[in-house]
Design a protein around this motif. Structure first.
Motif, PDB file in Angstrom:
ATOM      1  N   PRO A  71      10.507  17.550   4.971  1.00  0.00           N
ATOM      2  CA  PRO A  71      11.917  17.173   4.909  1.00  0.00           C
ATOM      3  C   PRO A  71      12.150  15.749   4.410  1.00  0.00           C
ATOM      4  N   GLY A  72      11.207  14.844   4.699  1.00  0.00           N
ATOM      5  CA  GLY A  72      11.387  13.453   4.311  1.00  0.00           C
ATOM      6  C   GLY A  72      10.490  12.994   3.193  1.00  0.00           C
ATOM      7  N   SER A  73       9.853  13.916   2.481  1.00  0.00           N
ATOM      8  CA  SER A  73       8.997  13.504   1.362  1.00  0.00           C
ATOM      9  C   SER A  73       9.775  12.614   0.396  1.00  0.00           C
ATOM     10  N   SER A  74       9.078  11.635  -0.171  1.00  0.00           N
ATOM     11  CA  SER A  74       9.769  10.643  -0.984  1.00  0.00           C
ATOM     12  C   SER A  74       9.017  10.367  -2.268  1.00  0.00           C
ATOM     13  N   ASP A  82       1.626  -6.783   3.072  1.00  0.00           N
ATOM     14  CA  ASP A  82       3.015  -7.067   3.446  1.00  0.00           C
ATOM     15  C   ASP A  82       3.819  -5.807   3.737  1.00  0.00           C
ATOM     16  N   LEU A  83       3.484  -4.728   3.035  1.00  0.00           N
ATOM     17  CA  LEU A  83       4.294  -3.516   3.124  1.00  0.00           C
ATOM     18  C   LEU A  83       3.402  -2.291   3.003  1.00  0.00           C
ATOM     19  N   VAL A  84       3.609  -1.317   3.880  1.00  0.00           N
ATOM     20  CA  VAL A  84       2.937  -0.020   3.802  1.00  0.00           C
ATOM     21  C   VAL A  84       4.014   1.035   3.584  1.00  0.00           C
ATOM     22  N   ILE A  85       3.814   1.873   2.580  1.00  0.00           N
ATOM     23  CA  ILE A  85       4.748   2.966   2.291  1.00  0.00           C
ATOM     24  C   ILE A  85       4.055   4.278   2.594  1.00  0.00           C
ATOM     25  N   ASN A  86       4.582   5.020   3.538  1.00  0.00           N
ATOM     26  CA  ASN A  86       4.121   6.397   3.772  1.00  0.00           C
ATOM     27  C   ASN A  86       5.085   7.322   3.048  1.00  0.00           C
ATOM     28  N   THR A  87       4.619   7.965   1.965  1.00  0.00           N
ATOM     29  CA  THR A  87       5.528   8.837   1.222  1.00  0.00           C
ATOM     30  C   THR A  87       6.005  10.008   2.068  1.00  0.00           C
ATOM     31  N   ASP A  99      -3.060  13.292   5.993  1.00  0.00           N
ATOM     32  CA  ASP A  99      -3.846  12.598   4.974  1.00  0.00           C
ATOM     33  C   ASP A  99      -3.058  11.516   4.240  1.00  0.00           C
ATOM     34  N   HIS A 100      -1.974  11.055   4.861  1.00  0.00           N
ATOM     35  CA  HIS A 100      -1.158   9.993   4.266  1.00  0.00           C
ATOM     36  C   HIS A 100      -0.906   8.833   5.214  1.00  0.00           C
ATOM     37  N   VAL A 101      -1.294   8.980   6.469  1.00  0.00           N
ATOM     38  CA  VAL A 101      -0.954   7.960   7.466  1.00  0.00           C
ATOM     39  C   VAL A 101      -2.155   7.485   8.277  1.00  0.00           C
ATOM     40  N   GLY A 102      -3.355   7.983   7.970  1.00  0.00           N
ATOM     41  CA  GLY A 102      -4.493   7.758   8.843  1.00  0.00           C
ATOM     42  C   GLY A 102      -4.861   6.304   9.066  1.00  0.00           C
ATOM     43  N   TRP A 103      -4.843   5.513   7.986  1.00  0.00           N
ATOM     44  CA  TRP A 103      -5.184   4.102   8.132  1.00  0.00           C
ATOM     45  C   TRP A 103      -3.983   3.258   8.540  1.00  0.00           C
ATOM     46  N   LEU A 158       0.850  -1.192   0.000  1.00  0.00           N
ATOM     47  CA  LEU A 158       0.000   0.000   0.000  1.00  0.00           C
ATOM     48  C   LEU A 158       0.882   1.236   0.000  1.00  0.00           C
ATOM     49  N   VAL A 159       0.567   2.172  -0.889  1.00  0.00           N
ATOM     50  CA  VAL A 159       1.279   3.453  -0.932  1.00  0.00           C
ATOM     51  C   VAL A 159       0.352   4.528  -0.373  1.00  0.00           C
ATOM     52  N   ASP A 160       0.676   4.994   0.823  1.00  0.00           N
ATOM     53  CA  ASP A 160      -0.085   5.984   1.600  1.00  0.00           C
ATOM     54  C   ASP A 160      -1.416   5.388   2.079  1.00  0.00           C
ATOM     55  N   THR A 161      -1.837   5.859   3.256  1.00  0.00           N
ATOM     56  CA  THR A 161      -3.011   5.242   3.893  1.00  0.00           C
ATOM     57  C   THR A 161      -4.077   6.267   4.270  1.00  0.00           C
ATOM     58  N   GLY A 162      -4.084   7.409   3.608  1.00  0.00           N
ATOM     59  CA  GLY A 162      -5.214   8.319   3.714  1.00  0.00           C
ATOM     60  C   GLY A 162      -5.424   8.933   5.082  1.00  0.00           C
ATOM     61  N   VAL A 163      -6.686   9.157   5.411  1.00  0.00           N
ATOM     62  CA  VAL A 163      -7.077   9.942   6.582  1.00  0.00           C
ATOM     63  C   VAL A 163      -7.413   9.064   7.782  1.00  0.00           C
ATOM     64  N   GLY A 164      -8.071   7.937   7.546  1.00  0.00           N
ATOM     65  CA  GLY A 164      -8.445   7.049   8.631  1.00  0.00           C
ATOM     66  C   GLY A 164      -9.758   7.431   9.287  1.00  0.00           C
ATOM     67  N   ASN A 165     -10.230   6.546  10.146  1.00  0.00           N
ATOM     68  CA  ASN A 165     -11.469   6.743  10.880  1.00  0.00           C
ATOM     69  C   ASN A 165     -11.203   7.110  12.333  1.00  0.00           C
ATOM     70  N   ASP A 166     -12.115   7.880  12.894  1.00  0.00           N
ATOM     71  CA  ASP A 166     -12.140   8.176  14.338  1.00  0.00           C
ATOM     72  C   ASP A 166     -10.991   9.062  14.805  1.00  0.00           C
ATOM     73  N   LYS A 167     -10.238   9.657  13.893  1.00  0.00           N
ATOM     74  CA  LYS A 167      -9.083  10.460  14.290  1.00  0.00           C
ATOM     75  C   LYS A 167      -9.529  11.858  14.714  1.00  0.00           C
ATOM     76  N   GLU A 168      -8.987  12.318  15.825  1.00  0.00           N
ATOM     77  CA  GLU A 168      -9.300  13.657  16.334  1.00  0.00           C
ATOM     78  C   GLU A 168      -8.340  14.645  15.695  1.00  0.00           C
ATOM     79  N   ARG A 169      -8.890  15.546  14.850  1.00  0.00           N
ATOM     80  CA  ARG A 169      -8.064  16.504  14.111  1.00  0.00           C
ATOM     81  C   ARG A 169      -8.611  17.915  14.350  1.00  0.00           C
TER      82      ARG A 169
END
Length: 300
Positions: free
Chosen positions: A208-211, A112-117, A122-126, A73-84
């Protein structure tokens, strides 16, 4: 069609959300002159800009790859139930993302693998889900690849003052730290080879770490560029940054470098947030770039 095959790698587009992000073009992209939106409005509207409400439209989506027997998976979006509290459009959402993933043939335990760019809201929620009152990794068998420079930058104990302000508040605590504490995070720097088809390289500027994830398989090429672009206007106006770029000068240089590489290698460019067909092939056009063809995904 939301699946294509490049060489030996299949790519499936899994959409969590598509619609307004509650920001006008002038706010989201303050460096872009108003004339540019008018000049290119014929192809930016309605997929990327809603002219009636003058707001930008974006997708929150995950690229599902199958390469060398692994599910990625490349990026995991926003996710559920997150307090923002400072990103209300992404706060306390309840989407059927895991259902969409299941309809693409993938259960959480299959990943098997999750990549957070990078490590924006909005890239790590799930990365995680709420189990009782505890955030746990959503994908129990996965290794999560996270850029070390973003991990350090967004760790609140390090005291950085980002341009995003408090927009990333709680993100490290609920979507990054639980994965690290579970021993499932691999922090990488400079570059990381995933397999014979895929490799990660730094593409700093937005953060700084964008990929960038490069796919090279047979004669086919693709670049998964995260937030290098938020709108296709940036293909034709590559010096235009979003308001969220931490280092504007570096973001411009990285965008030009990677779009130049995409043009020279005939690589499909797949950003994280484009609606419509999700990406494009580009060609050089003097000092800038032009869209040669949209990606072969169904429009959303």
């Amino acid at each position: 069609m939301q699946e294509i095959v490049l060489g030996d790698v299949s790519i499936t587009r899994v959409v969590e959300y598509y619609g307004s992000v509650g920001m006008a073009p002038a706010t989201f992209f303050p460096e872009a002159p108003e004339q540019a939106w008018r000049e290119h409005g014929a192809w930016l509207e309605p997929d990327f800009v809603d002219p009636a409400s003058d707001v930008c439209r974006s997708a929150i989506q995950t690229w599902l790859l199958r390469s060398e027997g692994r599910t990625i998976l490349v990026d995991t979006g926003v996710g559920n139930d997150k307090e923002r509290p400072y990103s209300p459009v992404w706060s306390r959402r309840h989407t059927d993302f895991l259902g969409e993933l299941a309809r693409a043939g993938v259960r959480p335990q299959d990943v098997d693998l999750v990549i957070n760019t990078h490590l924006h809201v909005d890239h790590v929620g799930w990365n995680t889900r709420l189990e009782g009152r505890t955030w746990v990794p959503t994908f129990p068998n996965a290794t999560y690849l996270m850029p070390l420079r973003d991990f350090d930058f967004w760790n609140p104990t390090n005291g950085h003052a980002p341009r995003l302000g408090r927009g990333n508040q709680n993100v490290f605590e609920d979507s990054v730290a639980p994965v690290y504490e579970a021993g499932q995070a691999l922090l990488w720097d400079d570059g990381h080879t995933i397999d014979g088809n895929l490799r990660l390289d730094l593409a700093p500027g937005h953060t700084p770490g964008s990929s960038v994830l490069t796919l090279e398989s047979g004669a086919d090429r693709a670049l998964f560029v995260g937030d290098l672009l938020h709108t296709p206007l940036q293909f034709v106006a590559p010096d235009t940054n979003s308001c969220f770029c931490e280092d504007p000068a570096e973001a411009r240089a990285t965008r030009r470098r990677l779009l130049g590489r995409a043009s020279d290698t005939n690589s499909l460019v797949l950003p994280a947030h484009l609606g419509g067909s999700g990406g494009a092939e580009v060609v050089r056009d003097g000092d800038t770039f032009a869209i040669a063809a949209w990606a072969p995904f169904a429009r959303i």
